[in-house]
Scaffold this motif. Sequence first.
Motif, PDB file in Angstrom:
ATOM      1  N   ALA A 253       0.927  -1.148   0.013  1.00 28.47           N
ATOM      2  CA  ALA A 253      -0.118  -0.038  -0.077  1.00 28.47           C
ATOM      3  C   ALA A 253       0.948   1.222  -0.082  1.00 28.47           C
ATOM      4  O   ALA A 253       0.708   2.270  -0.769  1.00 28.47           O
ATOM      5  CB  ALA A 253      -0.831   0.037   1.322  1.00 28.47           C
ATOM      6  N   ASP A 254       2.218   1.377   0.795  1.00 27.00           N
ATOM      7  CA  ASP A 254       2.894   2.452   0.998  1.00 27.00           C
ATOM      8  C   ASP A 254       3.589   2.731  -0.367  1.00 27.00           C
ATOM      9  O   ASP A 254       3.503   4.003  -1.020  1.00 27.00           O
ATOM     10  CB  ASP A 254       3.745   2.287   1.776  1.00 27.00           C
ATOM     11  N   TYR A 255       3.965   1.567  -1.087  1.00 26.66           N
ATOM     12  CA  TYR A 255       4.627   1.645  -2.465  1.00 26.66           C
ATOM     13  C   TYR A 255       3.662   2.127  -3.573  1.00 26.66           C
ATOM     14  O   TYR A 255       3.846   3.305  -4.072  1.00 26.66           O
ATOM     15  CB  TYR A 255       5.227   0.268  -2.658  1.00 26.66           C
ATOM     16  N   LEU A 256       2.344   1.764  -3.554  1.00 30.86           N
ATOM     17  CA  LEU A 256       1.479   2.032  -4.697  1.00 30.86           C
ATOM     18  C   LEU A 256       1.082   3.680  -4.242  1.00 30.86           C
ATOM     19  O   LEU A 256       1.073   4.123  -5.228  1.00 30.86           O
ATOM     20  CB  LEU A 256       0.111   1.222  -4.455  1.00 30.86           C
ATOM     21  N   ARG A 257       1.103   3.933  -3.117  1.00 29.77           N
ATOM     22  CA  ARG A 257       0.473   5.214  -2.820  1.00 29.77           C
ATOM     23  C   ARG A 257       1.645   6.217  -3.094  1.00 29.77           C
ATOM     24  O   ARG A 257       1.381   7.346  -3.636  1.00 29.77           O
ATOM     25  CB  ARG A 257       0.189   5.438  -1.296  1.00 29.77           C
TER      26      ARG A 257
ATOM     27  N   ASN B 218       3.886   5.945  -5.341  1.00 30.11           N
ATOM     28  CA  ASN B 218       4.739   5.697  -6.784  1.00 30.11           C
ATOM     29  C   ASN B 218       3.499   5.715  -7.639  1.00 30.11           C
ATOM     30  O   ASN B 218       2.958   4.545  -8.247  1.00 30.11           O
ATOM     31  CB  ASN B 218       5.593   4.528  -6.899  1.00 30.11           C
ATOM     32  N   PRO B 219       2.955   6.871  -8.108  1.00 32.64           N
ATOM     33  CA  PRO B 219       1.707   7.092  -9.121  1.00 32.64           C
ATOM     34  C   PRO B 219       2.151   6.149 -10.433  1.00 32.64           C
ATOM     35  O   PRO B 219       3.178   5.903 -10.877  1.00 32.64           O
ATOM     36  CB  PRO B 219       1.747   8.446  -9.563  1.00 32.64           C
ATOM     37  N   GLY B 220       1.335   5.325 -10.864  1.00 35.87           N
ATOM     38  CA  GLY B 220       1.454   4.576 -12.066  1.00 35.87           C
ATOM     39  C   GLY B 220       1.948   3.092 -11.846  1.00 35.87           C
ATOM     40  O   GLY B 220       2.315   2.276 -12.663  1.00 35.87           O
ATOM     41  N   SER B 221       2.489   2.807 -10.639  1.00 37.09           N
ATOM     42  CA  SER B 221       3.362   1.697 -10.171  1.00 37.09           C
ATOM     43  C   SER B 221       1.962   0.778 -10.003  1.00 37.09           C
ATOM     44  O   SER B 221       0.979   0.994  -9.998  1.00 37.09           O
ATOM     45  CB  SER B 221       4.027   1.838  -8.976  1.00 37.09           C
ATOM     46  N   GLY B 222       2.415  -0.813 -10.097  1.00 38.79           N
ATOM     47  CA  GLY B 222       1.481  -1.895  -9.949  1.00 38.79           C
ATOM     48  C   GLY B 222       1.841  -2.804  -9.212  1.00 38.79           C
ATOM     49  O   GLY B 222       3.058  -2.775  -8.626  1.00 38.79           O
ATOM     50  N   VAL B 223       0.963  -3.986  -8.913  1.00 34.68           N
ATOM     51  CA  VAL B 223       1.392  -5.086  -8.156  1.00 34.68           C
ATOM     52  C   VAL B 223       0.923  -6.274  -8.836  1.00 34.68           C
ATOM     53  O   VAL B 223      -0.296  -6.216  -9.556  1.00 34.68           O
ATOM     54  CB  VAL B 223       0.621  -4.920  -6.746  1.00 34.68           C
ATOM     55  N   ARG B 224       1.484  -7.331  -8.585  1.00 31.03           N
ATOM     56  CA  ARG B 224       0.964  -8.679  -9.313  1.00 31.03           C
ATOM     57  C   ARG B 224      -0.115  -8.895  -8.748  1.00 31.03           C
ATOM     58  O   ARG B 224      -0.054  -9.156  -7.125  1.00 31.03           O
ATOM     59  CB  ARG B 224       2.222  -9.516  -9.368  1.00 31.03           C
ATOM     60  N   MET B 225      -1.306  -9.278  -9.341  1.00 30.72           N
ATOM     61  CA  MET B 225      -2.376  -9.914  -8.669  1.00 30.72           C
ATOM     62  C   MET B 225      -3.081 -11.109  -9.088  1.00 30.72           C
ATOM     63  O   MET B 225      -2.755 -11.459 -10.509  1.00 30.72           O
ATOM     64  CB  MET B 225      -3.635  -8.947  -9.014  1.00 30.72           C
ATOM     65  N   ASP B 226      -3.593 -11.854  -8.244  1.00 33.56           N
ATOM     66  CA  ASP B 226      -4.477 -13.137  -8.721  1.00 33.56           C
ATOM     67  C   ASP B 226      -5.744 -12.743  -8.920  1.00 33.56           C
ATOM     68  O   ASP B 226      -6.387 -11.774  -8.342  1.00 33.56           O
ATOM     69  CB  ASP B 226      -4.257 -14.191  -7.464  1.00 33.56           C
ATOM     70  N   PRO B 227      -6.571 -13.192  -9.840  1.00 34.37           N
ATOM     71  CA  PRO B 227      -5.917 -14.588 -10.606  1.00 34.37           C
ATOM     72  C   PRO B 227      -5.119 -13.926 -11.678  1.00 34.37           C
ATOM     73  O   PRO B 227      -5.151 -12.855 -12.336  1.00 34.37           O
ATOM     74  CB  PRO B 227      -7.243 -14.929 -11.381  1.00 34.37           C
ATOM     75  N   GLY B 228      -4.202 -14.837 -12.053  1.00 38.80           N
ATOM     76  CA  GLY B 228      -3.685 -14.661 -13.399  1.00 38.80           C
ATOM     77  C   GLY B 228      -2.153 -14.038 -13.235  1.00 38.80           C
ATOM     78  O   GLY B 228      -1.187 -14.117 -13.949  1.00 38.80           O
TER      79      GLY B 228
ATOM     80  N   PHE C  19      -7.954  -0.366  -5.122  1.00 35.02           N
ATOM     81  CA  PHE C  19      -8.365   0.219  -3.965  1.00 35.02           C
ATOM     82  C   PHE C  19      -7.591  -0.365  -2.537  1.00 35.02           C
ATOM     83  O   PHE C  19      -7.398  -1.538  -2.733  1.00 35.02           O
ATOM     84  CB  PHE C  19     -10.023  -0.129  -3.700  1.00 35.02           C
ATOM     85  N   ILE C  20      -7.218   0.895  -1.863  1.00 41.64           N
ATOM     86  CA  ILE C  20      -6.523   0.283  -0.567  1.00 41.64           C
ATOM     87  C   ILE C  20      -7.564   0.704   0.708  1.00 41.64           C
ATOM     88  O   ILE C  20      -7.950   1.630   0.817  1.00 41.64           O
ATOM     89  CB  ILE C  20      -5.294   1.088  -0.560  1.00 41.64           C
ATOM     90  N   ASP C  21      -7.962  -0.297   1.340  1.00 45.09           N
ATOM     91  CA  ASP C  21      -8.893  -0.498   2.430  1.00 45.09           C
ATOM     92  C   ASP C  21     -10.115   0.562   1.860  1.00 45.09           C
ATOM     93  O   ASP C  21     -10.644   1.317   2.621  1.00 45.09           O
ATOM     94  CB  ASP C  21      -8.352   0.338   3.573  1.00 45.09           C
ATOM     95  N   GLY C  22     -10.771   0.121   0.774  1.00 43.59           N
ATOM     96  CA  GLY C  22     -11.973   0.651   0.239  1.00 43.59           C
ATOM     97  C   GLY C  22     -11.846   2.254  -0.513  1.00 43.59           C
ATOM     98  O   GLY C  22     -12.752   2.610  -1.095  1.00 43.59           O
TER      99      GLY C  22
END
Length: 75
Positions: A44-48, A50-60, A69-72
């Motif tokens: 969450a800290d990294y995403l906030r 660093n605009p445009g950054s991303g995280v690997r997500m499931d599924p896929g 969305f971070i805590d809604g």
Amino acid sequence: MKIERIIGGKAVGRPKLYANGKFKCHPNGDNKTPVWCSSLGEVADYLRANPGSGVRMDPGGGKISENLFIDGVAR
């Protein structure tokens, strides 16, 4: 701490936890150089920070940088 990708009001993705017990983030425009985070709080800290950054997500396991969305709250 909850991080989700929400589309049409439904959660369709959550950060992928890798075998090393960490989450893989990526800077904006980069899919090859990971920034490993040990907790969802670090993600969450990294995403906030660093605009445009991303995280690997499931599924896929794809890098997601939109509709996060971070805590809604939209990033």
